[in-house]
Design an enzyme around this catalytic site. Sequence first.
Site, short mmCIF file in Angstrom:
data_model
loop_
_atom_site.label_atom_id
_atom_site.label_comp_id
_atom_site.label_asym_id
_atom_site.label_seq_id
_atom_site.Cartn_x
_atom_site.Cartn_y
_atom_site.Cartn_z
NE ARG A 62 -3.71 -2.14 2.70
CZ ARG A 62 -3.54 -3.37 3.16
NH1 ARG A 62 -2.36 -3.78 3.57
NH2 ARG A 62 -4.55 -4.22 3.23
NE ARG A 108 -9.72 -7.79 3.74
CZ ARG A 108 -9.17 -6.82 3.01
NH1 ARG A 108 -8.12 -6.15 3.46
NH2 ARG A 108 -9.66 -6.51 1.83
CG ASP A 147 -7.07 -4.09 8.33
OD1 ASP A 147 -7.24 -4.48 7.16
OD2 ASP A 147 -6.41 -3.08 8.63
CG HIS A 191 -5.15 -0.27 6.30
ND1 HIS A 191 -5.84 -1.43 6.50
CD2 HIS A 191 -5.33 0.06 4.98
CE1 HIS A 191 -6.43 -1.79 5.36
NE2 HIS A 191 -6.13 -0.92 4.43
N1 LIG Z 1 -8.44 1.74 3.42
C1 LIG Z 1 -8.77 0.55 2.96
O1 LIG Z 1 -9.07 -0.36 3.72
C2 LIG Z 1 -8.79 0.30 1.47
C3 LIG Z 1 -9.37 -0.86 0.93
C4 LIG Z 1 -9.39 -1.03 -0.45
C5 LIG Z 1 -8.83 -0.05 -1.28
N2 LIG Z 1 -8.25 1.03 -0.72
C6 LIG Z 1 -7.68 2.10 -1.54
O2 LIG Z 1 -8.75 2.87 -2.09
C7 LIG Z 1 -8.32 3.49 -3.29
C8 LIG Z 1 -9.33 3.21 -4.41
O3 LIG Z 1 -9.31 1.84 -4.76
P1 LIG Z 1 -10.22 1.31 -5.97
O4 LIG Z 1 -10.02 -0.15 -6.02
O5 LIG Z 1 -11.57 1.89 -5.87
O6 LIG Z 1 -9.46 1.99 -7.21
P2 LIG Z 1 -10.09 2.32 -8.64
O7 LIG Z 1 -8.94 2.56 -9.57
O8 LIG Z 1 -11.10 1.31 -9.02
O9 LIG Z 1 -10.86 3.70 -8.40
C9 LIG Z 1 -10.22 4.89 -8.09
C10 LIG Z 1 -11.01 6.00 -8.75
O10 LIG Z 1 -10.45 7.26 -8.32
C11 LIG Z 1 -10.61 8.15 -9.42
N3 LIG Z 1 -9.76 9.32 -9.27
C12 LIG Z 1 -8.41 9.43 -9.45
N4 LIG Z 1 -8.02 10.68 -9.21
C13 LIG Z 1 -9.12 11.39 -8.87
C14 LIG Z 1 -9.33 12.74 -8.50
N5 LIG Z 1 -8.33 13.62 -8.43
N6 LIG Z 1 -10.60 13.11 -8.22
C15 LIG Z 1 -11.62 12.23 -8.28
N7 LIG Z 1 -11.47 10.95 -8.63
C16 LIG Z 1 -10.23 10.53 -8.92
C17 LIG Z 1 -10.27 7.31 -10.64
O11 LIG Z 1 -10.73 7.89 -11.84
C18 LIG Z 1 -10.95 5.99 -10.29
O12 LIG Z 1 -12.24 5.91 -10.83
C19 LIG Z 1 -6.90 2.95 -3.56
O13 LIG Z 1 -5.94 3.85 -3.10
C20 LIG Z 1 -6.87 1.67 -2.74
O14 LIG Z 1 -5.56 1.30 -2.40
C21 LIG Z 1 -8.24 1.22 0.62
#
Ligand SMILES: NC(=O)c1ccc[n+]([C@@H]2O[C@H](COP(=O)([O-])OP(=O)(O)OC[C@H]3O[C@@H](n4cnc5c(N)ncnc54)[C@H](O)[C@@H]3O)[C@@H](O)[C@H]2O)c1
Length: 309
Positions: A88, A151, A148, A175
């Site tokens: 991450r 999970r 987490d 995380h």
């Molecule tokens: N905290 C957690 O537990 C957790 C869990 C899963 C994923 N994540 C994180 O969440 C994030 C999103 O994951 P995802 O699978 O949805 O990715 P994804 O690529 O499917 O979606 C991300 C979206 O963000 C948009 N985006 C990018 N820049 C932008 C901006 N400036 N303004 C608005 N939108 C914008 C993209 O166009 C895309 O549609 C990642 O960083 C991932 O690592 C965190």
Amino acid sequence: MKITVVGAGAVGATVADNIARKELCEELVLLDIKEGVAEGKALDMTQTAALLGFDTKIIGSTNDYGKTAGSSVVVITSGLPRKPGMTREELIGVNANIVKGVAQNILQHSPDAIIIIVSNPMDTMTYLALQATGLPKNRIIGMGGILDSARFKCYLSMTLNCSPNDLNAVVIGGHGDTTMIPLIRYATWNSVPVTEFLSEEQQQKIVSDTMVGGATLTKLIGTSAWYAPGAAVMALVESIVRDEKRLYSCSVSVEGEYGQNDICLGVPVVIGKNGWEKIVDYKLNEQEQATFNKSADAVRNMNNVLQTL
Ligand SMILES: NC(=O)c1ccc[n+]([C@@H]2O[C@H](COP(=O)([O-])OP(=O)(O)OC[C@H]3O[C@@H](n4cnc5c(N)ncnc54)[C@H](O)[C@@H]3O)[C@@H](O)[C@H]2O)c1
């Protein structure tokens, strides 16, 4: 009640879908930078209303923050997800700019919002959002520990062959694959410590499976997971909008609690209408505190990278 979800990708769209089905607000705005994507997904979800029986109004927006104005809760999921083999933490360069810009835009239109950070590396992005917005600490919440912990309960239930709903189990700390701390000593199956039912070896396997829970899914799917992350964010939002006072592990700004300062890290907090309202002190033993301190050091190192971007 109006809620905004920024990022209409896998996680953001799932968050929106869950919030709409549960009718946690009257109006839900889904915003993305990619032309048409948020509008398209919002319309697709709206077309499920007659089938699923909800009345939440869902609005899509291509980067028009005017549409988000007056939101009570904003969820930030915008940013790159990891690919198989990535940590991450490797996402920091791109995601820091995205999260900072988004948080500032949100603040301009929704000055009273509670902001939930999902984008990774989540603890550092939460810290960054706090600095970039200058909001009171209780209104910035990083989502990681709830997921987490879910999970952790999943792996416990598979080993104990029991319902995850009868389990109480929490993951604190960072995380990250190496920074999260599943507190097995405190985990219970209907009030009985799970350690009474599990061998040392089983306990260790559950803990390590939990820690790499996200990476396991990334390897299988080819990108990071979204169903459980989406449900975890929904649970957090629900506790805020219904003022439930649920006790969840979230990344929040600690000021001396758990022996740490000037950092956002996963600790058990009470979640209600004011955001995170109180940190609950689980009395960590010496070994757990040492692990927590190590986790904090790793997150702090990542926060220091922000200075170099
Ligand atoms: N905290 C957690 O537990 C957790 C869990 C899963 C994923 N994540 C994180 O969440 C994030 C999103 O994951 P995802 O699978 O949805 O990715 P994804 O690529 O499917 O979606 C991300 C979206 O963000 C948009 N985006 C990018 N820049 C932008 C901006 N400036 N303004 C608005 N939108 C914008 C993209 O166009 C895309 O549609 C990642 O960083 C991932 O690592 C965190």
